[in-house]
Scaffold this active site. Structure first.
Site: not given
Length: 247
Positions: A10-12, A93, A95, A163, A169, A207, A228
């Site tokens: 996932n490049w976000k 997700h 976020e 997650e 992160g 992570s 990520g």
């Protein structure tokens, strides 16, 4: 049918066209078998990446709208992602749930849109640090599974990613026992609800890095990872893929 092993990146909100050279480097060293590989870049890169990655790895979106079209400025439809070359889409997700207040019901509606378009929905669940500390993890995960996964989910059109919000992160990773506990719960709930729930792929995310990948993939019911930051560079993501392929 056994769960497919999947290494998903996932490049976000990271990456421009210059970053596509990472796909070439990644593809050059991919294991010939052992697991599937998926990259979900920003929407601006889906078309170019899918052309670049053709026959090497899958490309997905990071979100889609529940509607097929309409007055939804800034949103993207599942059909538009598919038209650009995507085969998967990440939904729910943490976020998105946090930054955009997405509910389980909205995630389920988006998942249906993905199914109807022929995309595989990568549905995310996970607890916050406060929920973990309060001993609510399994209740939270159970509720998210029940509310976010619509009827019609199958092992072919659905991947579930656990997650823990507090591990994304941050460099913190749950213990193997904590990961195993949640994945065992997910497998039990999915198997009870869906005819092929035992075959749905379950990913761990939070992570994941080359140094801990093999240990995580040895955990029962972990069929891969949603990665990520470590997916942005082939030098970091490649060893994770290799570890999964060998698991």
């Amino acid at each position: 049918m056994a769960p497919r092993k999947l290494a998903a990146g996932n490049w976000k909100m990271n990456g421009t066209f210059a970053a596509l050279d990472q796909i070439d480097r990644l593809a050059a060293d991919l294991p010939t078998s052992g697991c599937d590989v998926l990259i979900c870049p920003p929407a601006t890169l889906v078309h170019a990446m899918s052309a670049r990655a053709a026959g090497k790895l899958a490309v997905g979106g990071q979100d889609c709208h529940a509607k097929t079209s309409g007055a939804h400025t800034g949103d993207i439809a599942a059909e538009q992602l598919k038209d650009a070359g995507a085969t998967h889409v990440i939904l729910g997700h943490s976020e998105r749930r946090t930054d955009h207040a997405e509910t389980d019901a909205q995630v389920a509606a988006k998942s249906l849109a993905a199914y109807e378009t022929g995309l595989v929905a990568v549905i995310c669940v996970g607890e916050t640090e406060a929920q973990r500390d309060a001993g609510e993890t399994l209740d939270v995960i159970s509720a998210q599974l029940a509310g976010s996964i619509p009827e019609g989910a199958t092992a072919a059109n659905t991947v579930i990613a656990y997650e823990p919000v507090w591990a994304i992160g941050t460099g913190r990773t749950p213990t193997n026992e904590q990961i195993a506990e949640v994945h065992a719960l997910m497998r039990e709930r999915l198997s009870a609800r869906f005819p092929d729930g035992a075959d749905m792929s379950l990913l761990y995310g939070g992570s994941v890095k080359p140094s801990n990948a093999a240990e995580i993939f040895a955990t029962p019911h972990v069929n891969g990872a949603l990665v990520g930051g470590a997916s942005l560079k082939a030098a970091d993501f490649g060893p994770i893929i290799t570890a999964l392929s060998a698991a």
